[in-house]
Motif scaffolding. Structure first.
Motif, PDB file in Angstrom:
ATOM      1  N   THR A   1       0.895   3.742   1.622  1.00 58.86           N
ATOM      2  CA  THR A   1       1.183   4.066   2.953  1.00 58.86           C
ATOM      3  C   THR A   1       2.485   3.629   3.664  1.00 58.86           C
ATOM      4  OG1 THR A   1      -1.086   3.935   3.449  1.00 58.86           O
ATOM      5  CG2 THR A   1       0.212   4.428   5.472  1.00 58.86           C
TER       6      THR A   1
ATOM      7  N   THR B   1      -6.707   3.319   4.081  1.00 53.99           N
ATOM      8  CA  THR B   1      -6.102   2.860   3.003  1.00 53.99           C
ATOM      9  C   THR B   1      -6.793   3.713   1.498  1.00 53.99           C
ATOM     10  OG1 THR B   1      -7.075   0.922   2.996  1.00 53.99           O
ATOM     11  CG2 THR B   1      -4.848   1.080   3.420  1.00 53.99           C
TER      12      THR B   1
ATOM     13  N   GLN C   1       0.735  -1.387   0.036  1.00 55.94           N
ATOM     14  CA  GLN C   1      -0.067   0.027   0.004  1.00 55.94           C
ATOM     15  C   GLN C   1       0.881   1.168  -0.135  1.00 55.94           C
ATOM     16  OE1 GLN C   1      -3.250   0.344   0.002  1.00 55.94           O
ATOM     17  NE2 GLN C   1      -3.279  -1.893  -0.292  1.00 55.94           N
TER      18      GLN C   1
END
Lengths: 60, 229
Positions: free
Chosen positions: A17, B31, A15
């Motif tokens: 992140t 996310t 991801q």
């Protein structure tokens, strides 16, 4: 089959992140620097507060 | 008078802000925030500026009403200090917002109802500052500034809070058909930092306002001593 592969690939790709922010672990450097700045600002404010308290007591 | 008798609120402000600064950067994120990506963390730094500004300006508004009611000059000093502190918060919110917007939407100023409302609102508060600086007579200035402040605060709230909600589209959360907290998935708990951040930042700027007010009071006392000496 193609879809299946694509899904696996998407699972492996981290991801955003995770990929950008934490891989190096250097975010702690930023946290440390922010903490130092904030501590110094707080010390400054506390001292300013104390100085003004002194002036207030002098006037009475 | 201007000194808040509870010292603990300063400690609380520092602790909550320390928590916000450290944990706000380390907390795992949802996310599905799209182009915001990591910058959603600005929720803990940019957004509390506006919430805190509204709370502090509301306190200033109440003190302006109190001043007109009982003519206590200390109330005017408190209202003025709170207003300046609120404007400072607003400017922080504005500049951080421009920087964030530049890096997210590609432009520091988009044609968003919230941004245009804030532009007008900040101009109104610049008018408050002008009154404070341009009228010489103490009591007249205090009354004029108080009346003006009572008049502009509801307008300001209407501009930055009510109008964007009525608007068809806004890129800011909570207005028009845009995203808000509930639309993000709950892989995290951003509220755990968000609410302490609001309280912490607000108390911190109340502390700054308190220091300003106490300085102004000392200055006023010195001037009075000179007058009657």
């Amino acid at each position: 089959m193609k879809n299946y592969l694509l899904n696996i690939m998407l699972d492996v790709v981290p991801q955003p992140t995770e990929s950008l922010f934490r891989t190096s672990g250097k975010i702690f450097v930023v946290v440390g620097i922010l903490t130092i700045i904030f501590t110094l600002i707080t010390i400054y404010l506390v001292r300013l507060d104390a100085k003004i308290s002194k002036l207030e007591n002098k006037g009475k | 008078m201007a000194k808040i008798p509870y010292k603990w609120y300063k400690l609380l402000a520092v602790l909550l802000l320390g928590y916000t600064l450290i944990y706000g950067l380390l907390i795992p994120l949802p996310t599905d925030v799209g182009i915001l990506d990591e910058t959603i963390r600005n929720l803990f730094y940019h957004v509390p500026m506006w919430f805190g500004m509204m709370l502090i300006l509301m306190a200033a508004w109440i003190y302006s009403i109190l001043y007109l009611q009982n003519q206590n000059p200390n109330h005017e000093i408190i209202a003025r200090s709170l207003t300046y502190s609120g404007i400072l918060m607003g400017l922080c919110g504005l500049f951080t917002g421009m920087f964030w917007g530049y890096n997210t939407w590609g432009s520091p100023w988009t044609n968003d109802p919230k941004l245009n409302g804030v532009a007008v609102g900040m101009t109104m508060y610049a008018g408050y500052w002008l009154i404070q600086k341009s009228v010489n007579e103490g009591e007249k200035k205090a009354r004029l500034a108080s009346v003006y402040n009572i008049f502009i605060f509801p307008l300001f709230i209407a501009l930055i809070f009510v109008m964007p909600k009525l608007a068809k589209f806004s890129i800011h959360p909570g207005s028009g058909e845009s995203v808000n907290f509930k639309t993000y998935n709950k892989t995290n708990n951003m509220e755990m930092v968000f609410y302490p951040a609001i309280i912490g930042w607000t108390l911190f700027f109340v502390w700054i306002a308190e220091i300003t007010a106490r300085y102004e009071l000392i200055k006023q006392r010195k001037e009075n001593e000179k007058l009657f000496a």
